[in-house]
Motif scaffolding. Structure first.
Motif: not given
Length: 71
Positions: A30-36
């Motif tokens: 799994s992966l979770k990230t935030t992009l602008n």
């Protein structure tokens, strides 16, 4: 996003290794990230009548992946 390509380092987490009901080896990640979104040239927004803006700058990305072991 929107025709803009940028390298992104994704924080992948190994979650599980198991056999399915047919005896095949499976691995879960799994992966979770935030992009602008502004980093990709997406500047559009709309002011709301009550104040504030329609869109936030952050886009949350979450991926759950199941992989099969090649025979």
């Amino acid at each position: 996003m929107r025709g803009v390509a940028k390298p992104v380092v994704l924080p992948v987490t190994f979650t599980v290794f198991a056999k399915d009901p047919w005896g095949n080896d499976k691995a879960g990640f799994s992966l979770k990230t935030t992009l602008n979104r502004k980093d990709y040239g997406i500047e559009w927004n709309k002011a709301l009548d009550q104040g504030g803006l329609l869109l936030g700058d952050e886009v949350e990305v979450e991926i759950n992946l199941e992989a099969n072991k090649q025979k």
